[in-house]
Scaffold this motif. Structure first.
Motif, PDB file in Angstrom:
ATOM      1  N   TRP A  47      -2.728 -10.851  22.542  1.00 26.29           N
ATOM      2  CA  TRP A  47      -1.478 -10.990  23.298  1.00 26.29           C
ATOM      3  C   TRP A  47      -0.549  -9.818  23.012  1.00 26.29           C
ATOM      4  O   TRP A  47       0.085  -9.271  23.919  1.00 26.29           O
ATOM      5  CB  TRP A  47      -0.767 -12.299  22.960  1.00 26.29           C
ATOM      6  CG  TRP A  47      -1.523 -13.566  23.119  1.00 26.29           C
ATOM      7  CD1 TRP A  47      -1.543 -14.634  22.260  1.00 26.29           C
ATOM      8  CD2 TRP A  47      -2.371 -13.969  24.219  1.00 26.29           C
ATOM      9  NE1 TRP A  47      -2.343 -15.638  22.730  1.00 26.29           N
ATOM     10  CE2 TRP A  47      -2.858 -15.271  23.932  1.00 26.29           C
ATOM     11  CE3 TRP A  47      -2.766 -13.351  25.399  1.00 26.29           C
ATOM     12  CZ2 TRP A  47      -3.709 -15.954  24.783  1.00 26.29           C
ATOM     13  CZ3 TRP A  47      -3.631 -14.035  26.259  1.00 26.29           C
ATOM     14  CH2 TRP A  47      -4.087 -15.312  25.958  1.00 26.29           C
ATOM     15  N   ALA A  51       0.565  -6.996  25.697  1.00 23.56           N
ATOM     16  CA  ALA A  51       1.990  -6.785  25.961  1.00 23.56           C
ATOM     17  C   ALA A  51       2.353  -5.316  25.777  1.00 23.56           C
ATOM     18  O   ALA A  51       3.121  -4.740  26.555  1.00 23.56           O
ATOM     19  CB  ALA A  51       2.837  -7.664  25.043  1.00 23.56           C
ATOM     20  N   ARG A  54       1.133  -3.385  28.768  1.00 24.54           N
ATOM     21  CA  ARG A  54       1.970  -3.674  29.931  1.00 24.54           C
ATOM     22  C   ARG A  54       3.317  -2.963  29.844  1.00 24.54           C
ATOM     23  O   ARG A  54       3.859  -2.507  30.851  1.00 24.54           O
ATOM     24  CB  ARG A  54       2.173  -5.187  30.039  1.00 24.54           C
ATOM     25  CG  ARG A  54       2.917  -5.634  31.291  1.00 24.54           C
ATOM     26  CD  ARG A  54       2.872  -7.134  31.457  1.00 24.54           C
ATOM     27  NE  ARG A  54       3.538  -7.838  30.373  1.00 24.54           N
ATOM     28  CZ  ARG A  54       2.919  -8.581  29.466  1.00 24.54           C
ATOM     29  NH1 ARG A  54       1.601  -8.699  29.492  1.00 24.54           N
ATOM     30  NH2 ARG A  54       3.592  -9.198  28.519  1.00 24.54           N
ATOM     31  N   ARG A  55       3.854  -2.849  28.614  1.00 25.18           N
ATOM     32  CA  ARG A  55       5.158  -2.197  28.417  1.00 25.18           C
ATOM     33  C   ARG A  55       5.041  -0.689  28.219  1.00 25.18           C
ATOM     34  O   ARG A  55       6.035  -0.009  27.990  1.00 25.18           O
ATOM     35  CB  ARG A  55       5.839  -2.813  27.189  1.00 25.18           C
ATOM     36  CG  ARG A  55       6.105  -4.293  27.305  1.00 25.18           C
ATOM     37  CD  ARG A  55       6.632  -4.858  25.981  1.00 25.18           C
ATOM     38  NE  ARG A  55       6.635  -6.305  25.982  1.00 25.18           N
ATOM     39  CZ  ARG A  55       6.979  -7.043  24.937  1.00 25.18           C
ATOM     40  NH1 ARG A  55       7.377  -6.458  23.809  1.00 25.18           N
ATOM     41  NH2 ARG A  55       6.945  -8.365  25.008  1.00 25.18           N
ATOM     42  N   GLN A 125      11.975  -7.147  18.571  1.00 26.27           N
ATOM     43  CA  GLN A 125      11.779  -6.420  19.830  1.00 26.27           C
ATOM     44  C   GLN A 125      12.543  -5.103  19.900  1.00 26.27           C
ATOM     45  O   GLN A 125      12.278  -4.267  20.764  1.00 26.27           O
ATOM     46  CB  GLN A 125      12.158  -7.289  21.032  1.00 26.27           C
ATOM     47  CG  GLN A 125      13.624  -7.667  21.128  1.00 26.27           C
ATOM     48  CD  GLN A 125      13.867  -9.050  20.593  1.00 26.27           C
ATOM     49  OE1 GLN A 125      13.274  -9.460  19.592  1.00 26.27           O
ATOM     50  NE2 GLN A 125      14.751  -9.799  21.257  1.00 26.27           N
ATOM     51  N   LEU A 133       5.370  -6.056  18.652  1.00 25.90           N
ATOM     52  CA  LEU A 133       4.201  -6.655  19.295  1.00 25.90           C
ATOM     53  C   LEU A 133       3.558  -7.763  18.475  1.00 25.90           C
ATOM     54  O   LEU A 133       2.968  -8.680  19.046  1.00 25.90           O
ATOM     55  CB  LEU A 133       3.183  -5.566  19.637  1.00 25.90           C
ATOM     56  CG  LEU A 133       3.681  -4.559  20.686  1.00 25.90           C
ATOM     57  CD1 LEU A 133       2.649  -3.459  20.907  1.00 25.90           C
ATOM     58  CD2 LEU A 133       4.019  -5.258  22.007  1.00 25.90           C
ATOM     59  N   ALA A 136       5.701 -10.555  19.530  1.00 23.08           N
ATOM     60  CA  ALA A 136       5.386 -10.911  20.915  1.00 23.08           C
ATOM     61  C   ALA A 136       4.109 -11.729  20.996  1.00 23.08           C
ATOM     62  O   ALA A 136       4.025 -12.720  21.756  1.00 23.08           O
ATOM     63  CB  ALA A 136       5.264  -9.646  21.766  1.00 23.08           C
ATOM     64  N   MET A 140       3.911 -15.675  22.176  1.00 21.14           N
ATOM     65  CA  MET A 140       3.049 -16.080  23.289  1.00 21.14           C
ATOM     66  C   MET A 140       2.128 -17.215  22.869  1.00 21.14           C
ATOM     67  O   MET A 140       1.997 -18.236  23.556  1.00 21.14           O
ATOM     68  CB  MET A 140       2.232 -14.875  23.774  1.00 21.14           C
ATOM     69  CG  MET A 140       1.078 -15.230  24.706  1.00 21.14           C
ATOM     70  SD  MET A 140       1.594 -16.100  26.202  1.00 21.14           S
ATOM     71  CE  MET A 140      -0.009 -16.204  27.043  1.00 21.14           C
ATOM     72  N   ALA A 146       6.761 -15.644  27.645  1.00 21.58           N
ATOM     73  CA  ALA A 146       6.142 -14.618  28.488  1.00 21.58           C
ATOM     74  C   ALA A 146       4.758 -15.042  28.999  1.00 21.58           C
ATOM     75  O   ALA A 146       3.971 -14.203  29.417  1.00 21.58           O
ATOM     76  CB  ALA A 146       6.051 -13.274  27.761  1.00 21.58           C
ATOM     77  N   GLU A 149       3.641 -13.696  32.247  1.00 19.41           N
ATOM     78  CA  GLU A 149       3.443 -12.247  32.337  1.00 19.41           C
ATOM     79  C   GLU A 149       1.994 -11.847  32.088  1.00 19.41           C
ATOM     80  O   GLU A 149       1.615 -10.693  32.319  1.00 19.41           O
ATOM     81  CB  GLU A 149       4.371 -11.533  31.355  1.00 19.41           C
ATOM     82  CG  GLU A 149       5.854 -11.716  31.690  1.00 19.41           C
ATOM     83  CD  GLU A 149       6.768 -11.014  30.715  1.00 19.41           C
ATOM     84  OE1 GLU A 149       6.278 -10.178  29.923  1.00 19.41           O
ATOM     85  OE2 GLU A 149       7.977 -11.301  30.730  1.00 19.41           O
ATOM     86  N   TYR A 150       1.185 -12.787  31.621  1.00 18.28           N
ATOM     87  CA  TYR A 150      -0.244 -12.549  31.437  1.00 18.28           C
ATOM     88  C   TYR A 150      -0.982 -13.153  32.625  1.00 18.28           C
ATOM     89  O   TYR A 150      -0.624 -14.234  33.110  1.00 18.28           O
ATOM     90  CB  TYR A 150      -0.736 -13.185  30.143  1.00 18.28           C
ATOM     91  CG  TYR A 150      -0.090 -12.616  28.901  1.00 18.28           C
ATOM     92  CD1 TYR A 150      -0.718 -11.617  28.159  1.00 18.28           C
ATOM     93  CD2 TYR A 150       1.147 -13.075  28.463  1.00 18.28           C
ATOM     94  CE1 TYR A 150      -0.126 -11.089  27.019  1.00 18.28           C
ATOM     95  CE2 TYR A 150       1.752 -12.549  27.326  1.00 18.28           C
ATOM     96  CZ  TYR A 150       1.110 -11.558  26.610  1.00 18.28           C
ATOM     97  OH  TYR A 150       1.711 -11.040  25.487  1.00 18.28           O
TER      98      TYR A 150
END
Length: 219
Positions: A47, A51, A54-55, A125, A133, A136, A140, A146, A149-150
């Protein structure tokens, strides 16, 4: 999942780092933690790495893997101290392991911070990508933050490789409780106080205002 399968399993290009350090981390955590915590920690890595991709963050996947895999080691009897927060116990275990493998101190400090802060909302963050991460990934897997977002494909692939137990939500709460119930004072001011309050009717939270009022200072 076998070590051979680990080398080929990937989600959106994300896979377990293929290094001797990562393999030793895997073996140590697998031999130390319950299956529940081991698979949770592996999912946290995926996860977190997803993330990060993606970021568009730049991060060392090996350090992220170390942070993810050691983040709950402080809940295990082998690494659980009498008086430190379990997050600090896990961070110390990671520090000692990485130091014994010649990892640079700045990288050890990053992993230590990532583990120590993973239950402190609102701070990670804004820090180093590995710190951000790890949290994060934990948020998750445990809290479902989030989740949307996956993609369905990402979630299904990770959980297929590292299954959640049928009652994971209650199982992980119980694992938290079992790892901290002997040192309730370490939950003062952090989210794990909620775990003790949920599991132990006799638990009384520390109160910040009461500490101020009872201090040695006059009025």
């Amino acid at each position: 999942m076998t070590l051979a399968a680990e080398k080929t399993f990937a989600v959106e290009g994300i896979h377990i780092p293929d290094s001797s350090l990562a393999r030793e981390i895997t073996e140590l955590v697998r031999d130390t933690e319950s299956a529940l915590l081991f698979h949770h920690s592996r999912r946290v890595y995926y996860w977190g790495a997803l993330a990060g991709k993606r970021r568009s963050l730049k991060f060392d996947r090996e350090l992220l893997y170390a942070g993810a895999m050691f983040h709950d080691m402080g809940l295990t009897p082998a690494h659980c101290s009498a008086h430190e927060r379990f997050e600090v116990d896990g961070a110390n275990a990671a520090r000692d392991f990485l130091r014994s493998h010649g990892v640079a101190q700045r990288d050890i400090d990053t992993v230590w911070t990532a583990i120590a802060l993973h239950t402190t909302p609102g701070i990670p963050q804004h820090m180093h990508p590995v710190v951000a991460l790890v949290t994060a990934g934990v948020e998750m897997d445990v809290l479902g933050l989030a989740y949307a977002e996956y993609s369905d494909a990402e979630r299904e692939a990770v959980v297929r490789a590292h299954p959640r137990t049928e009652h994971f939500k209650e199982d992980i709460i119980q694992a938290f409780y079992d790892g901290i119930k002997h040192k309730p004072e370490t939950t003062f001011g952090n989210v794990k106080a909620d775990v003790l309050a949920d599991k132990d009717p006799a638990f009384r939270r520390g109160n910040f205002c009461s500490v101020i009022r009872r201090s040695a200072w006059r009025a």
